[in-house]
Design an enzyme around this catalytic site. Structure first.
Site, short mmCIF file in Angstrom:
data_model
loop_
_atom_site.label_atom_id
_atom_site.label_comp_id
_atom_site.label_asym_id
_atom_site.label_seq_id
_atom_site.Cartn_x
_atom_site.Cartn_y
_atom_site.Cartn_z
N LYS A 288 0.85 -1.19 0.00
CA LYS A 288 0.00 0.00 0.00
C LYS A 288 0.89 1.24 0.00
O LYS A 288 1.71 1.42 0.90
CB LYS A 288 -0.90 0.01 1.24
CG LYS A 288 -1.63 1.35 1.48
CD LYS A 288 -2.50 1.34 2.74
CE LYS A 288 -3.05 2.74 3.06
NZ LYS A 288 -3.89 2.79 4.27
N LYS A 300 -9.96 13.12 8.09
CA LYS A 300 -9.44 12.78 9.43
C LYS A 300 -9.38 14.03 10.30
O LYS A 300 -9.26 15.13 9.79
CB LYS A 300 -8.00 12.25 9.29
CG LYS A 300 -7.87 10.87 8.71
CD LYS A 300 -6.41 10.45 8.64
CE LYS A 300 -6.25 9.06 8.04
NZ LYS A 300 -6.87 7.98 8.85
N ASP A 311 1.85 6.60 5.31
CA ASP A 311 0.84 5.62 4.91
C ASP A 311 1.25 4.85 3.65
O ASP A 311 0.45 4.15 3.06
CB ASP A 311 -0.51 6.33 4.70
CG ASP A 311 -1.70 5.43 4.96
OD1 ASP A 311 -1.51 4.37 5.59
OD2 ASP A 311 -2.81 5.77 4.51
N GLU A 372 -9.23 3.83 2.40
CA GLU A 372 -8.77 3.87 1.01
C GLU A 372 -7.76 2.78 0.67
O GLU A 372 -7.66 2.37 -0.48
CB GLU A 372 -8.18 5.25 0.71
CG GLU A 372 -6.72 5.48 1.14
CD GLU A 372 -6.51 5.39 2.65
OE1 GLU A 372 -7.48 5.56 3.40
OE2 GLU A 372 -5.37 5.14 3.07
N ARG A 374 -7.49 -0.41 1.25
CA ARG A 374 -8.00 -1.68 0.69
C ARG A 374 -8.45 -1.52 -0.76
O ARG A 374 -8.39 -2.46 -1.55
CB ARG A 374 -9.13 -2.21 1.58
CG ARG A 374 -10.30 -1.28 1.71
CD ARG A 374 -11.19 -1.60 2.91
NE ARG A 374 -10.61 -1.12 4.17
CZ ARG A 374 -11.20 -1.27 5.36
NH1 ARG A 374 -12.38 -1.89 5.47
NH2 ARG A 374 -10.63 -0.81 6.44
N1 BES Z 1 -3.98 4.80 6.99
C1 BES Z 1 -5.07 4.54 7.83
C2 BES Z 1 -4.75 3.58 8.98
C3 BES Z 1 -3.71 4.03 9.97
C4 BES Z 1 -4.10 4.57 11.18
C5 BES Z 1 -2.38 3.83 9.74
C6 BES Z 1 -3.15 4.95 12.11
C7 BES Z 1 -1.42 4.22 10.67
C8 BES Z 1 -1.81 4.77 11.86
C9 BES Z 1 -6.21 3.95 7.03
O1 BES Z 1 -6.30 4.37 5.73
C10 BES Z 1 -7.49 4.35 7.71
O2 BES Z 1 -7.74 5.53 7.76
N2 BES Z 1 -8.25 3.38 8.21
C11 BES Z 1 -9.47 3.64 8.88
C12 BES Z 1 -10.48 2.66 8.39
C13 BES Z 1 -11.88 2.98 8.83
C14 BES Z 1 -12.35 4.24 8.16
C15 BES Z 1 -12.76 1.82 8.48
C16 BES Z 1 -9.22 3.51 10.37
O3 BES Z 1 -8.43 2.66 10.78
O4 BES Z 1 -9.78 4.28 11.13
ZN ZN Z 2 -4.58 4.98 4.85
MN MN Z 3 -7.37 6.17 5.53
#
Ligand code: BES
Ligand code: ZN
Ligand code: MN
Length: 522
Positions: A288, A300, A311, A372, A374
């Site tokens: 990714k 966010k 990321d 995003e 996935r």
């Molecule tokens: N890149 C983030 C996940 C992440 C969080 C990586 C903290 C490193 C540190 C990912 O794209 C994301 O935002 N995931 C969401 C998914 C949710 C919206 C279902 C999450 O984990 O909150």
């Molecule tokens: Zn992400």
């Molecule tokens: Mn994200």
């Protein structure tokens, strides 16, 4: 990027110049020797110290230094030793509370020891390390090479954007020249070759993660990957036009709010020349590469959002790994494939409620544009299995915050449809210290992705967030043996350790290099 160390191996017999010890070459600088519990030292070490051994004993008693791992005794070298400074570094691990006695040290222990040594000597200009342990390792050359790897990993520093390099906390361009003295320098050098390739790969991965997102946008990331061509890796970069033609609509949807063009980079290392049939089948690593993740329209919160420059740690690991495999001329055919995009809110950005048709043909209802990763991976996974028919696919992704809640920064989450692959990864984790913890998959989790409007939705709800993310990915592997590593907790911002002081850890390069070296070469 100031990797400020230079390391080579010399013979023990050239290490010291004690008056009544070994009258060999006096080199000045610092002499480092190792001591185990109760100041146990190898006979060679004692011979090198000569008369100074008594001084060490007295100094140790005064300082209550007993050889514990992590401690060091730093003294002025006596006249005649041929060094200016003498440092004794402890190697004795405390036995675990639940264990009767300490287990024999393993490779990661020697890597850590190297890192700990580097932590004590960083900034010293010239150092001779007598790497002769009180308890001789099974393969002393390999142990010394592991220590060298640990030293290099510890020495890594990302200070490209600091214009003042002479502050107290920043040793600037001081170089540390280290000689590791061992019984068999030729053997250690042989072992060190592939460790250097590993250190270079980890360094590359760390730097990619540390780079800021205005510098390392998708095209710039692709350019860095292209540099692997110098090592004989074939690198192909697909831009938006080609991706649209091929049908990478899920991936393109993520990048459509960004000013930067989305890219997919395919790296091929053909190291198994002449292999036929099943042996020629490539192994495949997918990463990714979200160069910056704002969350998109499902934006966010501001606090800590700067961390989302990391990321792309999964993609960085894949590039670092391909570097390592090529640099050490691994006898394997390997594919590295990364989806590189930026997730931004914009008038053109994707919305919650949108439905996209993925490369696989399956339709996806977008629920939260912050999920995003996935969407990027699903098209790349499908493409790789269809085009390259790999032996297995392993993807790495900073995919979910939920994996941090579950496992913290100690273990990466492992999800797999294949018990054998999963077992090999767990073993490689123990052998490198890059540990993975297997999490469950199953039909009842998969069901959480059912959608009213499309073949699936891409978010499963509040609970089991890391698992439903993995279930989503599994729908795009088409039965290929596959493992998914959720590295949101390990790839960036993990606590510093003996072998890593960098924000971007380069996690996964050592793990996957070990997996390939132990099971998929020759
Ligand atoms: N890149 C983030 C996940 C992440 C969080 C990586 C903290 C490193 C540190 C990912 O794209 C994301 O935002 N995931 C969401 C998914 C949710 C919206 C279902 C999450 O984990 O909150
Ligand atoms: Zn992400
Ligand atoms: Mn994200």
């Amino acid at each position: 990027m100031a990797e400020t160390v230079q390391i080579d191996f010399t013979a023990l017999k050239d290490a010291g110049a004690a008056p009544k010890g070994r009258g060999a070459k006096a080199t000045g600088g610092t002499l480092v020797v190792l001591a185990g519990s109760d100041l146990a030292m190898s006979a060679e070490t004692q011979a090198i110290l000569g008369d100074a051994a008594d001084l060490v004993k007295r100094a140790a008693a005064t300082a209550k230094f007993k050889g514990a791992s992590g401690s060091a005794l730093d003294i002025l070298a006596p006249a005649g030793l041929g060094f200016d400074r003498l440092m004794v570094i402890g190697t004795a691990k405390k036995p675990a509370k639940d264990a009767g006695k300490t287990a024999a040290p393993t490779a990661p222990d020697y890597v850590s020891l190297g890192g700990a040594i580097m932590g004590k000597i960083g900034g010293f200009p010239r150092v001779t390390v007598v790497f002769d342990l009180p308890e001789a390792p099974e393969n002393p050359g390999a142990a010394a090479a592991d220590a060298m790897l640990g030293m290099r990993l510890r020495a890594y520093k990302f200070d490209l954007y600091k214009t003042k390099k002479n502050d107290d906390d920043d040793k600037g361009d001081v170089r540390t020249v280290i000689s590791i003295a061992v019984a068999d320098p030729a053997g250690a050098k042989r072992e060190a070759k592939n460790r250097d390739a590993v250190a270079d790969g980890v360094t590359l991965a760390r730097t990619l993660v540390n780079e800021p997102p205005n510098v390392l946008f998708p095209a710039a990331f692709a350019d860095r990957a292209k540099e692997l061509q110098k090592l004989g890796v074939e690198v192909e970069v697909l831009g938006e036009k080609e991706l649209a033609k091929l049908g990478f609509r899920a991936l393109l949807g993520v990048g459509q709010g960004s000013e930067f063009e989305s890219k997919v980079v395919i790296m091929r290392w053909n190291g198994a020349k002449g292999a036929k049939g099943d042996k020629a089948k490539p192994v495949a690593f997918i990463g990714k590469g979200v160069c910056f993740d704002t969350g998109g329209i499902s934006i966010k919160p501001a606090g800590g959002m700067e961390d989302m420059k990391g990321d792309m740690a999964g993609a960085a690991c894949v590039v670092g790994l391909m570097h390592t495999l090529a640099a050490r001329k691994a006898k394997v055919n390997a594919i590295g494939a990364i989806g590189v995009v930026e997730n931004m809110p914009d008038g053109k950005a994707q919305r919650p409620g949108d439905i996209v048709k993925s490369l696989s043909g399956q339709t996806i209802e977008i629920i939260n544009t912050d999920a995003e990763g996935r969407l990027v991976l699903c098209d790349v996974l499908w493409y790789v299995q269809e085009k390259y028919k790999p032996k297995f696919m392993i993807d790495l992704a900073t995919l979910t915050g939920a994996i941090l809640v579950a496992l913290g920064s100690e273990y990466a989450g492992l999800f797999s449809n294949d018990d054998d692959l999963s077992g090999l990864l767990s073993k490689a984790g123990e052998n490198t210290g890059e540990k993975v913890w297997r999490m469950p998959l199953g039909p009842s989790y998969d069901k959480l992705l059912d959608s009213k409007f499309a073949d699936m939705k891409h978010v499963g709800g509040r609970h089991a967030g890391s698992i439903t993310a993995a279930q989503f990915l599994q729908r795009f592997v088409n039965g290929t043996p596959w493992a998914h590593l959720d590295i949101a907790g390990t790839g960036m911002s993990s606590p510093s350790s003996d072998i890593n002081q960098s924000w971007g850890s380069g996690w996964g390069v050592r793990l996957l290099d070990r997996l390939v070296a132990d099971h998929y070469e020759g």
